[in-house]
Design a protein around this motif. Sequence first.
Motif, PDB file in Angstrom:
ATOM      1  N   TRP A 103       0.826  -1.205  -0.158  1.00  0.00           N
ATOM      2  CA  TRP A 103       0.132   0.019  -0.050  1.00  0.00           C
ATOM      3  C   TRP A 103       1.020   1.129   0.047  1.00  0.00           C
ATOM      4  CZ3 TRP A 103      -4.682   0.401   3.524  1.00  0.00           C
ATOM      5  CH2 TRP A 103      -5.295   1.565   3.498  1.00  0.00           C
ATOM      6  N   PRO A 104       0.967   1.878  -1.054  1.00  0.00           N
ATOM      7  CA  PRO A 104       2.113   2.959  -1.205  1.00  0.00           C
ATOM      8  C   PRO A 104       1.614   4.282  -0.188  1.00  0.00           C
ATOM      9  CG  PRO A 104       1.152   2.341  -3.440  1.00  0.00           C
ATOM     10  CD  PRO A 104       0.409   1.619  -2.570  1.00  0.00           C
ATOM     11  N   GLY A 105       2.692   4.688   0.462  1.00  0.00           N
ATOM     12  CA  GLY A 105       2.551   5.814   1.271  1.00  0.00           C
ATOM     13  C   GLY A 105       1.886   5.597   2.461  1.00  0.00           C
ATOM     14  N   ALA A 106       1.419   4.464   2.914  1.00  0.00           N
ATOM     15  CA  ALA A 106       0.741   4.297   4.178  1.00  0.00           C
ATOM     16  C   ALA A 106       1.180   3.777   5.302  1.00  0.00           C
ATOM     17  CB  ALA A 106      -0.687   3.616   3.854  1.00  0.00           C
ATOM     18  N   ASP A 107       0.945   3.939   6.393  1.00  0.00           N
ATOM     19  CA  ASP A 107       1.459   3.244   7.645  1.00  0.00           C
ATOM     20  C   ASP A 107       0.363   3.400   8.690  1.00  0.00           C
ATOM     21  OD1 ASP A 107       2.203   5.688   9.671  1.00  0.00           O
ATOM     22  OD2 ASP A 107       3.101   6.215   7.789  1.00  0.00           O
ATOM     23  N   PHE A 108       0.339   2.308   9.392  1.00  0.00           N
ATOM     24  CA  PHE A 108      -0.689   2.201  10.781  1.00  0.00           C
ATOM     25  C   PHE A 108       0.038   2.113  12.077  1.00  0.00           C
ATOM     26  CE2 PHE A 108      -3.813   0.320  13.366  1.00  0.00           C
ATOM     27  CZ  PHE A 108      -4.888   0.662  12.869  1.00  0.00           C
ATOM     28  N   THR A 109      -0.688   3.010  12.745  1.00  0.00           N
ATOM     29  CA  THR A 109      -0.012   3.259  14.411  1.00  0.00           C
ATOM     30  C   THR A 109      -0.878   2.617  15.290  1.00  0.00           C
ATOM     31  OG1 THR A 109       1.489   4.898  13.566  1.00  0.00           O
ATOM     32  CG2 THR A 109       1.173   4.851  15.948  1.00  0.00           C
ATOM     33  N   VAL A 110      -0.238   1.971  16.305  1.00  0.00           N
ATOM     34  CA  VAL A 110      -0.892   1.646  17.669  1.00  0.00           C
ATOM     35  C   VAL A 110      -0.099   1.944  18.773  1.00  0.00           C
ATOM     36  CG1 VAL A 110      -2.062  -0.108  19.091  1.00  0.00           C
ATOM     37  CG2 VAL A 110      -1.998  -0.311  16.275  1.00  0.00           C
ATOM     38  N   GLU A 111      -0.757   2.922  19.753  1.00  0.00           N
ATOM     39  CA  GLU A 111       0.236   3.365  20.826  1.00  0.00           C
ATOM     40  C   GLU A 111      -0.462   3.024  22.129  1.00  0.00           C
ATOM     41  OE1 GLU A 111       2.931   6.693  18.624  1.00  0.00           O
ATOM     42  OE2 GLU A 111       1.233   7.171  19.935  1.00  0.00           O
ATOM     43  N   ILE A 112      -0.035   2.563  23.187  1.00  0.00           N
ATOM     44  CA  ILE A 112      -0.908   2.458  24.350  1.00  0.00           C
ATOM     45  C   ILE A 112      -0.017   2.904  25.608  1.00  0.00           C
ATOM     46  CG2 ILE A 112      -1.893   0.817  26.241  1.00  0.00           C
ATOM     47  CD1 ILE A 112      -2.242  -1.312  23.466  1.00  0.00           C
ATOM     48  N   THR A 113      -0.654   3.762  26.421  1.00  0.00           N
ATOM     49  CA  THR A 113       0.090   4.431  27.645  1.00  0.00           C
ATOM     50  C   THR A 113      -0.481   3.950  28.910  1.00  0.00           C
ATOM     51  OG1 THR A 113       0.581   6.229  25.981  1.00  0.00           O
ATOM     52  CG2 THR A 113       0.885   6.545  28.396  1.00  0.00           C
ATOM     53  N   ASN A 114       0.328   3.712  29.782  1.00  0.00           N
ATOM     54  CA  ASN A 114      -0.196   3.403  31.259  1.00  0.00           C
ATOM     55  C   ASN A 114       0.472   4.722  31.961  1.00  0.00           C
ATOM     56  OD1 ASN A 114       0.784   2.222  33.921  1.00  0.00           O
ATOM     57  ND2 ASN A 114      -1.291   1.448  33.395  1.00  0.00           N
ATOM     58  N   ARG A 115      -0.244   5.109  32.752  1.00  0.00           N
ATOM     59  CA  ARG A 115       0.178   6.236  33.635  1.00  0.00           C
ATOM     60  C   ARG A 115      -0.209   5.790  35.072  1.00  0.00           C
ATOM     61  NH1 ARG A 115      -0.198  11.697  31.679  1.00  0.00           N
ATOM     62  NH2 ARG A 115       1.457  11.628  29.857  1.00  0.00           N
ATOM     63  N   ASN A 116       0.706   6.146  36.035  1.00  0.00           N
ATOM     64  CA  ASN A 116       0.543   5.642  37.582  1.00  0.00           C
ATOM     65  C   ASN A 116       1.354   6.389  38.264  1.00  0.00           C
ATOM     66  OD1 ASN A 116       3.423   4.314  37.938  1.00  0.00           O
ATOM     67  ND2 ASN A 116       2.874   3.600  35.740  1.00  0.00           N
ATOM     68  N   GLY A 117       1.265   6.365  39.726  1.00  0.00           N
ATOM     69  CA  GLY A 117       1.795   7.272  40.452  1.00  0.00           C
ATOM     70  C   GLY A 117       1.194   8.350  41.346  1.00  0.00           C
ATOM     71  N   GLU A 118       1.845   9.386  41.676  1.00  0.00           N
ATOM     72  CA  GLU A 118       1.250  10.342  42.430  1.00  0.00           C
ATOM     73  C   GLU A 118       1.876  11.849  42.146  1.00  0.00           C
ATOM     74  OE1 GLU A 118       0.669   8.941  47.179  1.00  0.00           O
ATOM     75  OE2 GLU A 118       2.700   8.974  46.142  1.00  0.00           O
ATOM     76  N   LEU A 119       1.243  12.809  42.172  1.00  0.00           N
ATOM     77  CA  LEU A 119       1.662  14.153  41.820  1.00  0.00           C
ATOM     78  C   LEU A 119       2.150  15.078  43.161  1.00  0.00           C
ATOM     79  CD1 LEU A 119       1.790  16.478  39.791  1.00  0.00           C
ATOM     80  CD2 LEU A 119      -0.623  17.026  40.398  1.00  0.00           C
ATOM     81  N   ILE A 120       3.242  15.286  43.532  1.00  0.00           N
ATOM     82  CA  ILE A 120       3.891  16.205  44.485  1.00  0.00           C
ATOM     83  C   ILE A 120       2.825  17.367  44.728  1.00  0.00           C
ATOM     84  CG2 ILE A 120       5.336  17.851  43.030  1.00  0.00           C
ATOM     85  CD1 ILE A 120       6.239  16.403  46.448  1.00  0.00           C
TER      86      ILE A 120
END
Length: 442
Positions: A103-120
Amino acid sequence: MNVQCQQYLPTKLRKMFLSTCSLGMSALFVAGSAHGNDFSPANHIGGDWGGPRAHLSNGGFNYKVGYFSQTAHNFSGGENNTTANAAQIFLGAYFDLEKLVGWPGADFTVEITNRNGELINNKAELPFLLQSQQIFGRGNVTRLTQFSLNQRLFKDHLRFKVGRIFPSSDFFAQSCAFQHLTFCSGGSSNFISSNWYGDPLSALGGQVTFTPDKRWHFKVGAYDANPQNADTSQGLRLSTSGGESGTLLVSEVEYQAKFANGLDGNYRIGIARSSIDKNNVINSAGLPSGLTSDITEIEDTDNAWFLNFEQQITRNAWGGGLRMFASLINPDDQVSQIGSVAALGGFYVGPFKSRPNDRVGLAVGRNSVSSRITSAQERFNALEGVESIDVQSDEYPIELNYNFVITPAIEVMPSIQYIVSPNGVNDEEDAVILGLQFSLNF
């Protein structure tokens, strides 16, 4: 993240992603790699994993796995001195569809993010307008950050993406070389609009870029502005259910300057408009909304503008040098409790010949409460005859840091922040915060 700056100023600041610290793992089974030419074993802990990773990359598939953390300790400011740690695990998979399926000029992206912890700021009961750990926010939860198809046409003069995406990947983008949120566009851009869902959030949408030459980029984007996007229950869903129906529209002009001796620059100016209803920050009596029982009007749109730039100022003999940046966000003062977010700073790469990849950074910011809110607070105190609530104006964060590049895959950055008038309150004790940031790219 559920933070309150004041009883009448519920500052739900969160968000962030800094790192180029990356992703992926989820597709150890597939072969190939989008961006295969970008793969370098030296940039990853474990290198080529014994051989197959470069082969996958050359075939059309890249994956990335990153860990990023920020620890902070307040030596002054707040109700108590304490330490907090916030972290992020970032996974991603990138498919070059031209190599994989032709497939010319095409790409597919999958991103997963896990956030954890505390804020000062929460843990130390340290009031703030923008937070001291930019990686914290949007809830301690795993989220689908991107699930998108990207298409390049007409020799890359036209590019578009559709799917689950976030606006700060294309708009208001600059380097994030600091721990405080003010100096990281990925998080501070959330204040352009409350419906600007930057990573780790995402929303269904589409974005188009027209590039007549390699210097000019004209961009437009449209995103689902449903407030439920921010709910932790959305997690890994492809679409957002419930809530209101509306759209965030963003447009931007970007100019990439190229000067002699590698002194490149990047200049952006843009506007945003959201169609979701929001409460006016001032009620019918001219007082802060929610502070009295007076009626608060509903605004059916909000509009904002923003600009930022980065410019390489010098180059040293080993490839580093000084790079300066500045940014300004001007939200809609009818609905935004934050009146503006401004930042100015720079970082120097390769301060020593023996440490060519290290970086030292210094930045100063000004975060302002809407002038309409300030006036309304003053009016309320005048009616009461006493200063029953704090009057807010400007908060000034300053950060100095040094980033040690242990290897291209491991970085450690100690920092010190000095916050003048936290939460925009002149009588609030100034805060001193020591930070330590780790970035690991597997």
